[in-house]
Design an enzyme around this catalytic site. Structure first.
Site, PDB file in Angstrom:
ATOM      1  N   SER A   1       0.871  -1.191   0.000  1.00 13.69           N
ATOM      2  CA  SER A   1       0.000   0.000   0.000  1.00 13.69           C
ATOM      3  C   SER A   1       0.900   1.231   0.000  1.00 13.69           C
ATOM      4  CB  SER A   1      -0.862   0.032   1.259  1.00 13.69           C
ATOM      5  OG  SER A   1      -1.459   1.315   1.414  1.00 13.69           O
TER       6      SER A   1
ATOM      7  N   TYR B   1      -1.428  -1.108  10.444  1.00 17.16           N
ATOM      8  CA  TYR B   1      -1.550  -1.194   8.974  1.00 17.16           C
ATOM      9  C   TYR B   1      -0.353  -0.523   8.309  1.00 17.16           C
ATOM     10  CZ  TYR B   1      -3.633  -0.971   4.298  1.00 17.16           C
ATOM     11  OH  TYR B   1      -3.873  -1.115   2.949  1.00 17.16           O
TER      12      TYR B   1
END
Ligand code: NAP
Length: 265
Positions: free
Chosen positions: A156, A170
């Site tokens: 990401s 995350y």
């Protein structure tokens, strides 16, 4: 100068190969799965919710071959079960897409241990151990075929730059994916298994509800003027999976419409 043997008509060819795509039932995994199915890949998708996974595979089977292998890959048992069911169908594996991921947001002072473990177990630990468990099949594909085997990790842009979301585990997990991709690539490339990664920006999905439900507002902050779509994701995955991407080893391709490059300008 071009090589005399270069053949552009086969450079992106994936016909007849097989791929396992974790989290292929929806979102980014589904975008990649659908692209591969249309290119003649035998695709296996995995997700926890069996009904959703079965339904997605049935829908994609109308365009080619897609098989559902439900299971929770964030647990040792779930991961082993997915691997053993894949082995009932295939003795080699050309492409593994480690896409399944989870996020957890909570204020720093209240961030729970659960929100750390859940995210790390799936985004990082499952990615490593699934690759380890399937390495024999990936090596066998590389040894037996006329092409290299591929592992494509879905990271990401949150692993590259920070954003205001309090998604601590995350962010850390995705930075970990990018670095682990390099280490795995160095280990496996000599055996014909090429590891690389994709760092998506905003793509509409259940995880990215902002992109899904408020894309109009979000796109104003994206230099390309839009959020990402299925062709963007299927395109980069096809590039990496095919001969075209053979020399991208251990690196992460950012697919975000210019968010990282513009650094919030
Ligand atoms: N969408 C974005 O804008 C964006 C941006 C950057 C990176 N990403 C990354 O892209 C990947 C896919 O995200 P997405 O946005 O498509 O999310 P999503 O719509 O929530 O899809 C996640 C997929 O993973 C599966 N999954 C979740 N937990 C699992 C588990 N324990 N075992 C097996 N499968 C599991 C889900 O199915 P079940 O719920 O049935 O298990 C689903 O198929 C993630 O790694 C995410 O971090 C997304």
């Amino acid at each position: 100068m071009t090589s005399p043997a270069m053949n552009m008509s086969t450079l992106f060819n994936l016909e007849g190969r097989c791929a396992l795509i974790t989290g292929g039932s929806r979102g980014i995994g589904r975008m990649i799965a659908e692209g591969f199915v249309q290119l003649g890949v035998r695709v296996y998708i995995t997700a926890r919710k069996a009904e959703e996974c079965d339904a997605a595979a049935a829908e994609m089977s109308e365009q080619g071959t897609c098989t559902s292998i439900p299971g929770d890959i964030s647990t040792t048992e779930g991961l082993a079960s997915v691997v053993s069911r894949l082995r009932e169908h295939e003795s080699t594996l050309d492409i593994l897409v480690n896409n399944a991921g989870a996020a957890w947001g909570a204020p720093f002072d209240e961030f729970p241990e659960d929100g750390w473990d859940k995210v790390m177990d799936l985004n990082l630990k499952a990615l490593f151990f699934l690759t380890q468990q399937l390495a024999p099949e990936l090596r066998a594909a590389a040894a037996s075929g006329d092409h290299l085997a591929k592992v494509i990790n879905v990271a990401s842009i949150d692993g590259i730059r920070t954003n205001p979301n309090e998604t601590y585990s995350y962010h850390a997990s995705k930075a970990g994916v990018i670095h682990l991709t390099k280490r795995l690539a160095a280990q496996l490339a000599p055996e014909g298994v090429i590891v690389s990664a994709i760092a998506p920006g905003a793509f509409p999905s259940r995880m990215n509800k902002v992109a899904r439900d408020h894309g109009d507002e979000l796109q104003q902050r994206i230099p390309a003027g839009r959020i990402g779509g299925p062709e963007d994701m299927a395109g980069v995955a096809t590039y990496l999976a095919s001969r075209a991407g053979d020399y991208v080893v251990g690196d992460t391709i950012v697919v975000d419409g210019g968010v990282v490059a513009s650094a919030g300008l």
